[in-house]
Design an enzyme around this catalytic site. Structure first.
Site, mmCIF file in Angstrom:
data_model
loop_
_atom_site.group_PDB
_atom_site.id
_atom_site.type_symbol
_atom_site.label_atom_id
_atom_site.label_comp_id
_atom_site.label_asym_id
_atom_site.label_seq_id
_atom_site.Cartn_x
_atom_site.Cartn_y
_atom_site.Cartn_z
ATOM 1 N N GLY A 1 36.961 36.377 38.587
ATOM 2 C CA GLY A 1 37.153 35.643 37.338
ATOM 3 C C GLY A 1 35.969 34.841 36.841
ATOM 4 C CG MET B 1 38.783 44.408 39.212
ATOM 5 S SD MET B 1 40.092 45.406 38.444
ATOM 6 C CE MET B 1 40.462 46.600 39.730
ATOM 7 C CB ILE C 1 38.952 42.298 34.598
ATOM 8 C CG1 ILE C 1 39.599 41.952 35.927
ATOM 9 C CG2 ILE C 1 38.452 43.727 34.539
ATOM 10 C CD1 ILE C 1 40.909 42.698 36.174
ATOM 11 C CB CYS C 2 34.336 39.964 37.047
ATOM 12 S SG CYS C 2 34.810 38.271 37.432
ATOM 13 N NE ARG C 3 35.001 40.653 45.761
ATOM 14 C CZ ARG C 3 35.255 39.643 46.585
ATOM 15 N NH1 ARG C 3 35.000 38.406 46.212
ATOM 16 N NH2 ARG C 3 35.748 39.879 47.776
#
Length: 115
Positions: free
Chosen positions: A70, A94, A66-68
């Site tokens: 995708g 996120m 996961i990141c901010r």
């Protein structure tokens, strides 16, 4: 679901409490807010700290990256899949996590926010 043409992707709604989550955002993003229990390995440090992932990920478990939003997590997922890991990108990152009502904690364990 697939990100681009080759990166396996899942939605936030497909995750359960026991799933292994790898957060690849940078330190300031992590400190502002993250999923409790996630492993934090910033994408910018990922290769140098790869051993931390192999030590902490449960053997044979799927790695949910996961990141901010995708994009970065898709790149890390692609790398992991190429290395033979069972890894999937978390669609929407996120931002989708928080929008879905999932808890976000800050670096001190209080209520966090996604930046």
């Amino acid at each position: 679901m697939v990100f681009g043409s080759a990166v396996p992707t899942v939605g936030v709604d497909a995750l359960s409490a026991g799933d292994f989550l790898l957060d690849v955002r940078e330190a300031d993003e992590w400190e502002a807010g993250h999923a409790e229990g996630a492993l934090h390995l910033p994408m910018s440090e990922f290769v140098a700290r790869f051993g931390e992932l192999t030590e902490k990920a449960p053997e044979g478990a799927r790695i949910h990256v996961i990141c901010r939003s995708g994009g970065r997590s898709a790149q890390v997922t692609n790398y992991l899949v190429q290395q033979g890991f069972d890894a999937v990108n978390v669609d929407g990152g996120m931002q989708a996590w928080a929008a879905g009502g999932r808890p976000v904690v800050d670096g001190a364990g209080g209520s966090g926010t996604v930046i």
